[in-house]
Design a protein around this motif. Sequence first.
Motif: not given
Length: 319
Positions: A231-232, A210-213, A267-277
């Motif tokens: 693709p998202y 589950d990811r953030e674009p 987009a230097p200040e982009e901050d993402l969190v991904s949930l990986i199982y």
Amino acid sequence: MSAIATVDLSRWRVGGSAADAVAAEVDEGLQRAGFILVAGHGVDPTLTAGVRAAAREFFGLPDAVKQRYSVPVGGHGWIAPGAEANAYAEGTETPPDLKESYSLGAETATGDLEVDRVWFAPNAWPAEVASLQPLVDEYTAAMRRVSDELLALFAHALGLPANPFVELASRPTWTMNINHYPPVSVVGEPEPGQFRIGPHTDFGTVTVLDREPGAGGLQVYSDTDGWADAPYDPDALTVNIGDLLEYWSGRRWPSGRHRVLPPQPHAPEEDLVSLIYFYEANHDALVTPLEPPIGRVSGLQPVTSSAFIKERLDAITVG
């Protein structure tokens, strides 16, 4: 047209010709890139949002606090920036990946102290974020349900009379990584050849993401398109098969090669969190590759799941 197909698990559950059609879509999609988008999975989006919010609360703590939960790659706890370089698994030396992770795993101990130390170590839960454990427990239970359903679908896609993973994954090892990809103001300008996660394949059976674009987001490799942005769909999970399932399929399905781009100049200040199982199989499962005509390669030898995966985990550890 993207190399990554979208399949709907709700159609698979209907059975009959609808299920057969979904299975055919899966086989075709996995042969292209080892990736699919999965809709109709039934995971509550409020649960996913809760896990991500709790994770952000943890990642926002001072490093001195997070250090209390620090573990090496493969451990259960905080994996600090600079610990991993995933491209090493492909034999490519790169600077360390621009991420930090909170890693958790199965706790179904076997009683064998050495096996349990490596594969079923207790999870470390941060006292500072009490909400994280119950949310992750619920989320990983949902991810196991989705993963088991996917493996049943995959067995059907190959025309097998029964799903071998009912036994091979009756007491599986699994890992959940919550990955944080900080902005440039935190990690600094990327070095040449540096990624949030370098090019690699995963190691187990299926990976459910589950990811953030984002501009510095996931890219997938296929022979037809080369590297392309994945693709998202906010309602779909991103699923790829790992090396173990590629091997089991007799290399019919390529392990999904992918990378996560570094922060981009626009987009230097982009901050993402991904949930990986990362789903695997029983630690002692003997995985026997499928022979042609289902498999593409004959004569592949059976492998034990834990030995197969441990070799790859060791390869990506920096130092």
